[in-house]
Design an enzyme around this catalytic site. Sequence first.
Site, PDB file in Angstrom:
ATOM      1  N   HIS A 221       0.804  -1.221   0.000  1.00  0.00           N
ATOM      2  CA  HIS A 221       0.000   0.000   0.000  1.00  0.00           C
ATOM      3  C   HIS A 221       0.842   1.280   0.000  1.00  0.00           C
ATOM      4  O   HIS A 221       0.303   2.364  -0.205  1.00  0.00           O
ATOM      5  CB  HIS A 221      -0.934   0.027   1.214  1.00  0.00           C
TER       6      HIS A 221
ATOM      7  N   GLY B 248      -6.386   8.692  14.363  1.00  0.00           N
ATOM      8  CA  GLY B 248      -6.495   7.571  15.293  1.00  0.00           C
ATOM      9  C   GLY B 248      -6.211   7.994  16.722  1.00  0.00           C
ATOM     10  O   GLY B 248      -6.914   7.576  17.660  1.00  0.00           O
ATOM     11  N   LYS B 249      -5.195   8.835  16.925  1.00  0.00           N
ATOM     12  CA  LYS B 249      -4.850   9.302  18.273  1.00  0.00           C
ATOM     13  C   LYS B 249      -5.969  10.163  18.858  1.00  0.00           C
ATOM     14  O   LYS B 249      -6.284  10.056  20.053  1.00  0.00           O
ATOM     15  CB  LYS B 249      -3.547  10.103  18.233  1.00  0.00           C
TER      16      LYS B 249
END
Length: 530
Positions: free
Chosen positions: A416, A490-491
Amino acid sequence: MAMPRGESVKSHHIRKKTRALVRNSQCVCLDNLSQGTMLPRWELSFYLFASLGFHLYSFYEVYKASREHEEELDRQFALEIGTLFGGLKKDPTDFEWNFWMEWGKQRLVQFLFGHMAVSQLANMLARKHRPWILGAYGIWASWCVLGAHGTAIIFLHTLISFCVAQFQSLVLTWLCSLLLLSTLRLQDVEEVKRGWYQTENEYYLLKFTLTVRCLYYTSFSLEFCWQEMPTGSSFYSFPWLVAYVFYYPVFHNGPILSFPEFIAKMQRQEDCSLKSNLSAFAVGLARLLCYWWLAELMVHLMYMHALYGSASLLRAVSCWTLGGLALAHVLFFYLKYLVLFGVPALLMRLDGLTPPPLPRCVSTMFSFTGMWRYFDVGLHDFLIRYVYIPVGGSQHGLLGTLFSTAVTFAFVSFWHGGYDYLWCWAALNWLGVTVENAVQRLVQTPCVQDSVVQFLSPRARRRFHAALASCSTSMLILSNLVFLGGSQVGKIYWNRIFIQGWPYVTLSALGFLYCYSHVGIAWAQTYSVD
């Protein structure tokens, strides 16, 4: 069962092991805790309507936040004036969606329709030569879209992979594929490729095409290595490799179709009337237009991608809005790939090929294993057949399974792009799959199984399964947000939901996901195929 023509004993054995692992992955998703157990209709109805209510209300909160911060987002991200929905502004910040929609309007659609016309004519007039006609068309279409340089570099990669495959060494074949893939990360090489084109989008189209083609020539080369020479099949020749690599419907963006599947269908000469083909095509096209319309509606009503691009706004919005953004983001990703994989799937069916199943709705996913098994089925089958099983799979104990799974996710991350956030995403998925398999093994031990049966009724086990699945789903959503929005997103979610939001926000989110899990489990039990 008879062995397909042109398939070696070793390749056939790998295929059987792949099918067995697929069945096992389905069994993991349909946990033994609740397999075959159905809840009362009223309870399932409650979970279904509660899930729909949570979706709709959280989407409404995202819509309100989008309208409230529209001017700020417009200044920061230059929202576009849409033409589809009464002049509503459109969130243009999802690069992948805009990239493929622009290319579709410009050139790709006309070449895909050209492929359809050539394929149908070849089927009527020169059926035995259809693979070569379609391969020649793919090379011509590539030349028109990517230019002489782009087509030449794809041909060169294919030729190098074929030459290395002649040594029939799995290690050399994989080293070759990884080295060819790594050239897409070399700055000097990429600057040369940029010089071939007038726009950045043309360069990115070549890069995406080379990335997907890597899996195709890797599939051929590994299958070639498994052939028993000198009695190998005539299908494992360079002309067949070119026909496979340049098959145009899947040329730029997939989905992934292994070489044995391609050959098995191409060598069959099935009779099917043009009228029935076009009728099925029209129905499929109408369905895809509905998916496209829903995706466009989402980016006109909810500026989810732009909000994800503003960390300050993401930290300031309400928890309902935060949850709605997560749901909207993953559902848009699902709709996007229904369209991007649905278009080539239509053309593949017209050609007599069987495309991988389209992604399953993410709102019915309740495990990491199920997400990998049912979202991108072609990529999942590639990983199982060519990475997980050859490395050792589950045949060498717990440590061997952990190692094989880690190598598989490491390859996915590298394929990716190998960016930092992708390694984080891969690590989260490896951990999620590992924990799910550990729980599965624990539940299957006689001691735990006897205790569960003794103290919990079948319906209680089903509810316990949903409770465990809600925890897994929360981490699954978090990992997907890292993949779609980056590590910072995400954090922010981790801090707001699990740290600052403890206990009320955390437990509320798990309660909502508990309802989603019940819906997903019921869906899986109803529509699973043995």
